[in-house]
Design a protein around this motif. Structure first.
Motif, PDB file in Angstrom:
ATOM      1  N   GLU A 228     -10.098  -4.648   1.874  1.00 50.49           N
ATOM      2  CA  GLU A 228     -10.571  -4.255   0.675  1.00 50.49           C
ATOM      3  C   GLU A 228     -10.330  -5.604   0.448  1.00 50.49           C
ATOM      4  O   GLU A 228     -10.773  -6.339  -0.774  1.00 50.49           O
TER       5      GLU A 228
ATOM      6  N   ILE B 284      -7.797  -0.911   4.280  1.00 51.40           N
ATOM      7  CA  ILE B 284      -7.343  -1.399   3.433  1.00 51.40           C
ATOM      8  C   ILE B 284      -7.102  -2.924   3.141  1.00 51.40           C
ATOM      9  O   ILE B 284      -7.454  -3.725   2.631  1.00 51.40           O
TER      10      ILE B 284
ATOM     11  N   GLN C  28       0.830  -1.053   0.125  1.00 53.64           N
ATOM     12  CA  GLN C  28      -0.121  -0.154   0.059  1.00 53.64           C
ATOM     13  C   GLN C  28       1.316   1.338   0.209  1.00 53.64           C
ATOM     14  O   GLN C  28       1.665   1.482   0.692  1.00 53.64           O
ATOM     15  N   ARG C  29       0.534   1.822  -1.337  1.00 49.72           N
ATOM     16  CA  ARG C  29       0.963   3.319  -1.227  1.00 49.72           C
ATOM     17  C   ARG C  29       0.638   4.575  -0.563  1.00 49.72           C
ATOM     18  O   ARG C  29      -0.984   4.772  -1.270  1.00 49.72           O
ATOM     19  N   GLU C  30       0.239   5.206   0.983  1.00 53.76           N
ATOM     20  CA  GLU C  30      -0.612   6.469   1.297  1.00 53.76           C
ATOM     21  C   GLU C  30      -1.517   6.300   1.218  1.00 53.76           C
ATOM     22  O   GLU C  30      -3.136   7.003   0.488  1.00 53.76           O
ATOM     23  N   GLY C  31      -2.075   5.018   1.551  1.00 56.91           N
ATOM     24  CA  GLY C  31      -3.772   4.433   2.068  1.00 56.91           C
ATOM     25  C   GLY C  31      -3.793   3.619   1.006  1.00 56.91           C
ATOM     26  O   GLY C  31      -5.424   3.761   0.803  1.00 56.91           O
ATOM     27  N   LYS C  32      -3.441   3.739  -0.601  1.00 52.55           N
ATOM     28  CA  LYS C  32      -4.137   2.885  -1.187  1.00 52.55           C
ATOM     29  C   LYS C  32      -3.174   1.705  -1.677  1.00 52.55           C
ATOM     30  O   LYS C  32      -2.049   1.726  -1.548  1.00 52.55           O
ATOM     31  N   LEU C  33      -3.889   0.623  -2.155  1.00 54.57           N
ATOM     32  CA  LEU C  33      -3.578  -0.604  -2.988  1.00 54.57           C
ATOM     33  C   LEU C  33      -2.603   0.274  -3.505  1.00 54.57           C
ATOM     34  O   LEU C  33      -3.213  -0.007  -5.297  1.00 54.57           O
ATOM     35  N   ASN C  34      -1.615  -1.253  -3.918  1.00 62.19           N
ATOM     36  CA  ASN C  34      -0.468  -0.601  -5.189  1.00 62.19           C
ATOM     37  C   ASN C  34      -1.654  -1.495  -6.530  1.00 62.19           C
ATOM     38  O   ASN C  34      -1.190  -2.583  -5.192  1.00 62.19           O
ATOM     39  N   ARG C  35      -1.668  -1.568  -7.185  1.00 64.49           N
ATOM     40  CA  ARG C  35      -2.383  -2.763  -8.225  1.00 64.49           C
ATOM     41  C   ARG C  35      -1.723  -4.021  -8.611  1.00 64.49           C
ATOM     42  O   ARG C  35      -2.596  -4.804  -9.009  1.00 64.49           O
TER      43      ARG C  35
ATOM     44  N   GLN D 116       2.049   1.490 -13.073  1.00 66.76           N
ATOM     45  CA  GLN D 116       0.195   2.112 -13.163  1.00 66.76           C
ATOM     46  C   GLN D 116      -0.177   2.948 -13.635  1.00 66.76           C
ATOM     47  O   GLN D 116      -1.243   2.510 -13.827  1.00 66.76           O
TER      48      GLN D 116
END
Length: 331
Positions: A53, A50, A11-18, A208
């Motif tokens: 998710e 996360i 995860q990067r800054e609260g978002k999953l790396n795809r 990305q």
């Protein structure tokens, strides 16, 4: 030691790396082949959402490995936190995406645990009860099947595009999420991250991008790159290039795709005037759809292209830009 596969997502800054979805797809495939259980872990601070998710996918359990010292990222904290968690959990196999962040901390982690890592894998095999990982050698000219000679936990990282993130299986019901707090000693984190440089904000992470328009020597002159940029803008994609273009300074080095650049796997890869040297192909062959435009009907790029357009890119690209604009206006 439990016969469990653990996927450590990023995860990067609260978002999953795809690319994390690609690694979960890999884990699901290995689990189906071996019969081993599949679990996942997220590392950071305040990452419960996360983890939830990830829990929607077909995994038995998700661990949220938490500590205030895990945010912002440092290799010291991640190696210490994961070592503590993995020593207690003892999975047989640990999978991670082969990202810049993982490449930064995994040597420290596996060394601290007295283990090794098979990195940058493009696939796996399960033969005669033995698990083998396939990785490329000599800039993609050869592929080797490698196995572990030690006891687990085993560590492996998968190359971007090795598996399809859109093929990840959903779970019949949400997996259980367990919060695991790890204790990281005060003096263990030796690095103090600073705010990113402004230059870093301008750099592009092509891994990305969902659409990439890439140019090769067939573009002829630097001024002609503007044509490819117009197509990328029309499609809502990123501009990239083969090595000769970046070596010439026509585009920044962070736009280079290939064995000495970035490895990408977008939904659409448009190759304009790229012959298709193996060093470039290993960096983009995982793309979902490849369209190649080249006036040389024998260009190697056509061997992996889903759609091959033999012709002059200076005739084809302007017409393509117009058609894309028309389609957008009509939609």
């Amino acid at each position: 030691m439990a016969d469990t596969i653990l996927v450590v997502v990023e995860q990067r800054e609260g978002k999953l790396n795809r690319v994390s979805w690609e690694t979960i797809t890999a884990g699901q495939a290995i689990s189906a082949a071996t019969g081993w259980g599949l679990e996942a872990a997220v590392v950071g601070s305040g990452i419960a959402s996360i983890a939830t998710e990830v829990a929607a996918k077909k995994v038995a359990k998700v661990y949220a490995v938490e500590s205030a010292k895990l945010e912002p990222y440092t290799p010291d904290a991640f190696a210490a936190g994961l070592k503590q968690f993995l020593a207690a959990k003892q999975p047989r196999l640990v999978l991670m995406p082969h990202t810049y962040q993982v490449r930064d901390f995994i040597p420290k982690l596996v060394t601290a645990m007295g283990r090794t890592v098979i990195s940058d894998c493009i696939g796996f095999k399960h033969e005669g009860g033995k698990l083998l990982f396939t990785r490329q050698m000599f800039q993609g000219k050869l592929a080797a099947d490698v196995s572990f000679g030690s006891e687990g936990p085993w560590f492996a990282t998968f190359q971007n595009g090795a598996f399809r993130g859109d093929q990840v299986q959903e779970g019949a019901s949400a997996a259980v999420v367990e919060i695991v707090s790890v204790e990281i000693a005060e003096g263990e984190v030796r690095t103090k991250p600073q705010p990113p440089f402004k230059e870093a904000k301008q750099a592009v992470d092509l891994t990305q991008a969902e659409i990439i328009v890439s140019v090769g020597r067939g573009i002829k002159e630097q001024k002609n790159i503007e044509l490819a940029k117009q197509l990328a803008d029309a499609l809502g994609g990123e501009i990239a290039a083969s090595r000769p273009i970046c070596d010439s300074g026509w585009l920044p080095m962070d736009r280079q795709v290939g064995s000495s650049g970035q490895t990408v796997a977008p939904k659409l890869y448009l190759a304009l005037g790229i012959s298709g040297a193996i060093q470039h192909i290993v960096g983009m062959k995982g793309s979902k759809a490849i369209i190649a435009v080249n006036k040389d009907s024998e260009a190697p790029i056509f061997e992996i292209a889903d759609y091959a357009v033999v012709g002059n890119l200076f005739d084809i690209v302007p017409a393509l830009i117009e058609e894309v604009k028309k389609a957008k206006a009509g939609g």
